[in-house]
Design a protein around this motif. Structure first.
Motif, PDB file in Angstrom:
ATOM      1  N   THR A  31       3.923  -3.260  -5.608  1.00  0.00           N
ATOM      2  CA  THR A  31       2.744  -3.605  -6.390  1.00  0.00           C
ATOM      3  C   THR A  31       3.147  -3.683  -7.852  1.00  0.00           C
ATOM      4  OG1 THR A  31       0.420  -3.059  -6.754  1.00  0.00           O
ATOM      5  CG2 THR A  31       1.962  -1.211  -6.826  1.00  0.00           C
ATOM      6  N   TRP A  35      -1.317  -6.583 -11.317  1.00  0.00           N
ATOM      7  CA  TRP A  35      -2.156  -6.824 -10.128  1.00  0.00           C
ATOM      8  C   TRP A  35      -3.253  -5.774 -10.045  1.00  0.00           C
ATOM      9  CZ3 TRP A  35      -4.395  -4.919  -5.805  1.00  0.00           C
ATOM     10  CH2 TRP A  35      -4.825  -5.846  -4.847  1.00  0.00           C
ATOM     11  N   ARG A  39      -7.126  -6.760 -10.529  1.00  0.00           N
ATOM     12  CA  ARG A  39      -7.936  -6.772  -9.297  1.00  0.00           C
ATOM     13  C   ARG A  39      -8.906  -5.612  -9.183  1.00  0.00           C
ATOM     14  NH1 ARG A  39      -6.735 -10.685  -5.156  1.00  0.00           N
ATOM     15  NH2 ARG A  39      -5.189 -12.023  -6.120  1.00  0.00           N
ATOM     16  N   CYS A 116     -18.526   7.326  -0.300  1.00  0.00           N
ATOM     17  CA  CYS A 116     -18.724   7.023  -1.718  1.00  0.00           C
ATOM     18  C   CYS A 116     -20.190   7.113  -2.130  1.00  0.00           C
ATOM     19  CB  CYS A 116     -18.154   5.652  -2.041  1.00  0.00           C
ATOM     20  SG  CYS A 116     -16.381   5.606  -1.752  1.00  0.00           S
ATOM     21  N   ARG A 155      -0.016  -0.092   0.249  1.00  0.00           N
ATOM     22  CA  ARG A 155      -0.361  -0.558  -1.109  1.00  0.00           C
ATOM     23  C   ARG A 155      -1.817  -1.000  -1.217  1.00  0.00           C
ATOM     24  NH1 ARG A 155       2.197  -6.582  -2.162  1.00  0.00           N
ATOM     25  NH2 ARG A 155       1.156  -7.633  -0.437  1.00  0.00           N
ATOM     26  N   GLN A 219      -8.899   0.733   5.372  1.00  0.00           N
ATOM     27  CA  GLN A 219      -9.954  -0.105   4.784  1.00  0.00           C
ATOM     28  C   GLN A 219      -9.631  -1.588   4.936  1.00  0.00           C
ATOM     29  OE1 GLN A 219     -12.601   0.004   0.918  1.00  0.00           O
ATOM     30  NE2 GLN A 219     -10.512  -0.427   0.265  1.00  0.00           N
ATOM     31  N   GLY A 221     -10.382  -4.322   2.903  1.00  0.00           N
ATOM     32  CA  GLY A 221     -10.865  -4.425   1.526  1.00  0.00           C
ATOM     33  C   GLY A 221     -11.835  -5.564   1.266  1.00  0.00           C
ATOM     34  N   ARG A 222     -11.496  -6.750   1.786  1.00  0.00           N
ATOM     35  CA  ARG A 222     -12.354  -7.905   1.472  1.00  0.00           C
ATOM     36  C   ARG A 222     -13.746  -7.766   2.062  1.00  0.00           C
ATOM     37  NH1 ARG A 222      -8.339 -13.108   1.945  1.00  0.00           N
ATOM     38  NH2 ARG A 222      -6.634 -11.639   1.768  1.00  0.00           N
ATOM     39  N   VAL A 224     -15.293  -4.949   2.757  1.00  0.00           N
ATOM     40  CA  VAL A 224     -16.008  -3.891   2.026  1.00  0.00           C
ATOM     41  C   VAL A 224     -16.435  -4.405   0.649  1.00  0.00           C
ATOM     42  CG1 VAL A 224     -15.874  -1.529   1.133  1.00  0.00           C
ATOM     43  CG2 VAL A 224     -14.728  -2.107   3.274  1.00  0.00           C
ATOM     44  N   HIS A 256     -21.122   3.292  -8.517  1.00  0.00           N
ATOM     45  CA  HIS A 256     -19.937   3.941  -7.948  1.00  0.00           C
ATOM     46  C   HIS A 256     -18.698   3.171  -8.404  1.00  0.00           C
ATOM     47  CE1 HIS A 256     -16.933   5.436  -5.306  1.00  0.00           C
ATOM     48  NE2 HIS A 256     -16.876   4.325  -4.602  1.00  0.00           N
ATOM     49  N   ALA A 258     -15.562   1.909  -7.682  1.00  0.00           N
ATOM     50  CA  ALA A 258     -14.579   1.568  -6.648  1.00  0.00           C
ATOM     51  C   ALA A 258     -13.694   0.426  -7.106  1.00  0.00           C
ATOM     52  CB  ALA A 258     -15.271   1.186  -5.353  1.00  0.00           C
ATOM     53  N   ASN A 259     -14.278  -0.463  -7.886  1.00  0.00           N
ATOM     54  CA  ASN A 259     -13.566  -1.651  -8.344  1.00  0.00           C
ATOM     55  C   ASN A 259     -14.367  -2.243  -9.503  1.00  0.00           C
ATOM     56  OD1 ASN A 259     -12.641  -4.358  -8.677  1.00  0.00           O
ATOM     57  ND2 ASN A 259     -11.784  -4.294  -6.604  1.00  0.00           N
ATOM     58  N   ARG A 261     -14.373  -5.136 -10.682  1.00  0.00           N
ATOM     59  CA  ARG A 261     -14.941  -6.461 -10.369  1.00  0.00           C
ATOM     60  C   ARG A 261     -16.236  -6.330  -9.576  1.00  0.00           C
ATOM     61  NH1 ARG A 261     -11.576  -9.914  -7.095  1.00  0.00           N
ATOM     62  NH2 ARG A 261     -10.550  -8.056  -6.329  1.00  0.00           N
ATOM     63  N   ILE A 262     -16.326  -5.311  -8.730  1.00  0.00           N
ATOM     64  CA  ILE A 262     -17.572  -5.106  -7.969  1.00  0.00           C
ATOM     65  C   ILE A 262     -18.693  -4.710  -8.934  1.00  0.00           C
ATOM     66  CG2 ILE A 262     -18.738  -3.642  -6.255  1.00  0.00           C
ATOM     67  CD1 ILE A 262     -16.116  -3.400  -4.738  1.00  0.00           C
ATOM     68  N   ASN A 286     -10.879   5.481  -7.904  1.00  0.00           N
ATOM     69  CA  ASN A 286     -12.035   5.778  -7.067  1.00  0.00           C
ATOM     70  C   ASN A 286     -11.920   7.223  -6.562  1.00  0.00           C
ATOM     71  OD1 ASN A 286     -13.968   5.979  -5.081  1.00  0.00           O
ATOM     72  ND2 ASN A 286     -13.442   4.054  -4.058  1.00  0.00           N
TER      73      ASN A 286
HETATM   74  O1  UT7 Z   1     -15.328   3.085  -2.424  1.00  0.00           O
HETATM   75  C1  UT7 Z   1     -15.723   2.570  -1.195  1.00  0.00           C
HETATM   76  C2  UT7 Z   1     -15.841   1.155  -1.234  1.00  0.00           C
HETATM   77  N1  UT7 Z   1     -14.569   0.517  -1.420  1.00  0.00           N
HETATM   78  C3  UT7 Z   1     -14.525  -0.579  -2.114  1.00  0.00           C
HETATM   79  O2  UT7 Z   1     -15.525  -0.967  -2.652  1.00  0.00           O
HETATM   80  C4  UT7 Z   1     -13.240  -1.363  -2.166  1.00  0.00           C
HETATM   81  C5  UT7 Z   1     -13.544  -2.797  -1.873  1.00  0.00           C
HETATM   82  N2  UT7 Z   1     -12.406  -3.675  -1.888  1.00  0.00           N
HETATM   83  C6  UT7 Z   1     -11.690  -3.932  -3.003  1.00  0.00           C
HETATM   84  O3  UT7 Z   1     -11.900  -3.377  -4.046  1.00  0.00           O
HETATM   85  C7  UT7 Z   1     -10.650  -5.033  -2.921  1.00  0.00           C
HETATM   86  O4  UT7 Z   1     -10.836  -5.744  -1.719  1.00  0.00           O
HETATM   87  C8  UT7 Z   1      -9.199  -4.521  -3.013  1.00  0.00           C
HETATM   88  C9  UT7 Z   1      -8.909  -4.023  -4.414  1.00  0.00           C
HETATM   89  C10 UT7 Z   1      -8.959  -3.429  -1.989  1.00  0.00           C
HETATM   90  C11 UT7 Z   1      -8.248  -5.684  -2.740  1.00  0.00           C
HETATM   91  O5  UT7 Z   1      -8.478  -6.729  -3.672  1.00  0.00           O
HETATM   92  P1  UT7 Z   1      -8.688  -8.218  -3.166  1.00  0.00           P
HETATM   93  O6  UT7 Z   1      -8.856  -9.047  -4.374  1.00  0.00           O
HETATM   94  O7  UT7 Z   1      -9.817  -8.189  -2.166  1.00  0.00           O
HETATM   95  O8  UT7 Z   1      -7.309  -8.538  -2.516  1.00  0.00           O
HETATM   96  P2  UT7 Z   1      -7.013  -9.019  -1.023  1.00  0.00           P
HETATM   97  O9  UT7 Z   1      -7.180  -7.885  -0.075  1.00  0.00           O
HETATM   98  O10 UT7 Z   1      -7.773 -10.276  -0.773  1.00  0.00           O
HETATM   99  O11 UT7 Z   1      -5.478  -9.357  -1.157  1.00  0.00           O
HETATM  100  C12 UT7 Z   1      -4.984 -10.433  -1.966  1.00  0.00           C
HETATM  101  C13 UT7 Z   1      -3.468 -10.426  -1.926  1.00  0.00           C
HETATM  102  C14 UT7 Z   1      -2.908 -10.286  -0.523  1.00  0.00           C
HETATM  103  O12 UT7 Z   1      -1.749 -11.084  -0.442  1.00  0.00           O
HETATM  104  P3  UT7 Z   1      -1.810 -12.520   0.276  1.00  0.00           P
HETATM  105  O13 UT7 Z   1      -2.314 -12.259   1.665  1.00  0.00           O
HETATM  106  O14 UT7 Z   1      -2.767 -13.318  -0.554  1.00  0.00           O
HETATM  107  O15 UT7 Z   1      -0.396 -12.959   0.196  1.00  0.00           O
HETATM  108  C15 UT7 Z   1      -2.524  -8.841  -0.431  1.00  0.00           C
HETATM  109  O16 UT7 Z   1      -1.475  -8.605   0.466  1.00  0.00           O
HETATM  110  O17 UT7 Z   1      -2.981  -9.288  -2.665  1.00  0.00           O
HETATM  111  C16 UT7 Z   1      -2.072  -8.559  -1.836  1.00  0.00           C
HETATM  112  N3  UT7 Z   1      -2.170  -7.140  -2.192  1.00  0.00           N
HETATM  113  C17 UT7 Z   1      -1.456  -6.598  -3.199  1.00  0.00           C
HETATM  114  N4  UT7 Z   1      -0.579  -7.110  -4.056  1.00  0.00           N
HETATM  115  C18 UT7 Z   1      -0.026  -6.283  -4.976  1.00  0.00           C
HETATM  116  C19 UT7 Z   1      -2.940  -6.182  -1.638  1.00  0.00           C
HETATM  117  N5  UT7 Z   1      -2.750  -5.014  -2.255  1.00  0.00           N
HETATM  118  C20 UT7 Z   1      -1.842  -5.237  -3.234  1.00  0.00           C
HETATM  119  C21 UT7 Z   1      -1.235  -4.426  -4.205  1.00  0.00           C
HETATM  120  N6  UT7 Z   1      -0.344  -4.984  -5.059  1.00  0.00           N
HETATM  121  N7  UT7 Z   1      -1.525  -3.117  -4.324  1.00  0.00           N
END
Ligand code: UT7
Length: 329
Positions: A31, A35, A39, A116, A155, A219, A221-222, A224, A256, A258-259, A261-262, A286
């Motif tokens: 990571t 990023w 993100r 959460c 990650r 999780q 992620g997308r 959630v 809360h 968590a992110n 952007r949310i 978080n």
């Molecule tokens: O508290 C309870 C509630 N929880 C939440 O609200 C969390 C909700 N989810 C999120 O905040 C986001 O979905 C995350 C932060 C977990 C992930 O962000 P995202 O913008 O949804 O990323 P993604 O899962 O769509 O992944 C995009 C890309 C992927 O690569 P490919 O498939 O596009 O090649 C992932 O493999 O980013 C990659 N990726 C990373 N890259 C670098 C995922 N984690 C990482 C990382 N570092 N740590």
């Protein structure tokens, strides 16, 4: 309905000393700082490294500060509710351990497992004991040692979570301050998008569950992410409409953490100006049930008596909801 409202009369928090930065995580998983910041908004999180300490100890540290601030002793507390998914043990409950550690000999308590949303579920539950007049001083704790259930080889989750505890004291108010309304929701069909697969009665711990890392947070992620924006914005719309309020009637929005952007996505959908949206995710990540009370602690100096604060959360379960309250001091 009685005219007694449950008002927050003091707030405190605790985060452990050790800091895990994005740069540190670059050494553990594939990571990078750019990023993570772009993100999620997270720059660092605090981690409870001492293996002899757990969620109750962070709660205790936060409560010590609160009792000192409010100038009261632990024997005056008559109830403790702890929102947590990382209790010291599966049983007994962490509230009981905290009561013992702080010397709250006249209190009873219990834990609430709403991930959460744990702080909002706990605050709402506690408020009923105040509003009915049966309890006068109730501690509501949100505390999680998330590092105890994180796989630091994953990650997609290890960059998100941190450890911490926050606490508020609820007391009766008959002058218009306190909780005005709460709207809580749950949907178990979302259970498998954010959960700990093993350790409960369905999949008790075995060498295999440990080898498969099933005691760590899982999780999608997308899924959630989208559900969180939808759940929080819908519950805010509903609670505002139910109380004949508009975004302009709210002084501060605390979502809360968590992110980032949310949080900004929800604020945007509901036309909350950025200056009303309180964010501290960059410092702690978080911390699950602790994010909202830690925000109240960090931004306490901004609040004036009579300010209307809107709290909202979404988390594992799925669970979500919103609370509106009037700041009482
Ligand atoms: O508290 C309870 C509630 N929880 C939440 O609200 C969390 C909700 N989810 C999120 O905040 C986001 O979905 C995350 C932060 C977990 C992930 O962000 P995202 O913008 O949804 O990323 P993604 O899962 O769509 O992944 C995009 C890309 C992927 O690569 P490919 O498939 O596009 O090649 C992932 O493999 O980013 C990659 N990726 C990373 N890259 C670098 C995922 N984690 C990482 C990382 N570092 N740590």
């Amino acid at each position: 309905m009685s005219n007694i409202r449950a008002a927050i009369t003091a707030v405190a928090g605790y985060v452990p000393e050790d800091v895990l930065t994005n740069k540190d995580l670059e050494m553990l998983v594939d990571t990078n700082d750019e990023w993570i910041v772009s993100r999620t908004g997270i720059e660092q999180r605090h981690i409870l490294k001492d293996p002899t300490k757990a969620t109750s100890d962070m709660g205790v540290e936060a409560i010590k500060v609160l009792l000192e601030k409010r100038g009261i002793g632990p024997e005056e507390i008559d109830m403790i509710i702890v929102g947590t998914v990382t209790g010291d043990y599966v049983f007994p409950d962490t509230a009981n351990l905290i009561a013992h550690k702080i010397g709250a000999t006249n209190a009873f308590g219990f834990d609430i497992n709403a991930a959460c949303s744990g702080f909002l579920f706990s605050l709402t539950t506690a408020s009923k004991f105040i509003e009915t007049g049966t309890h006068q001083k109730v501690l509501v704790v949100g505390a999680d040692k998330m590092s105890s259930i994180i796989n630091y080889e994953d990650r997609t989750t290890c960059i998100l979570f941190g450890d911490g505890a926050g606490v508020v004291l609820l007391e009766p108010d008959t002058t218009g301050g306190g909780l005005e309304d709460a709207l809580l929701r749950g949907d178990g069909s979302g259970a498998n998008y954010l959960y700990q697969k093993a350790g409960g009665s369905l999949n008790p711990p075995t060498a295999e569950t440990v080898a498969r890392n099933e005691h760590a947070v899982y999780q999608e992620g997308r899924v959630v992410f989208k559900a969180a924006i939808k759940g929080m914005s819908e519950s805010i719309r509903e609670i505002l409409a139910k109380n004949n309020l508009k975004a302009a009637d709210v002084d501060y929005l605390i979502a809360h953490q968590a992110n980032k952007r949310i949080i900004l996505g929800v604020a945007d959908m509901l036309d909350f100006p950025k200056e009303k949206v309180l964010i501290n995710i960059e410092k702690y990540g978080n911390t699950t049930a602790a994010t909202i009370p830690l925000c109240l602690r960090d931004f306490e100096s901004k609040f004036k008596k009579g300010d209307r604060i809107l709290l909202t959360a979404f988390g594992g379960g799925f669970t979500w909801g919103s609370i509106i309250l009037k700041w009482a001091y």
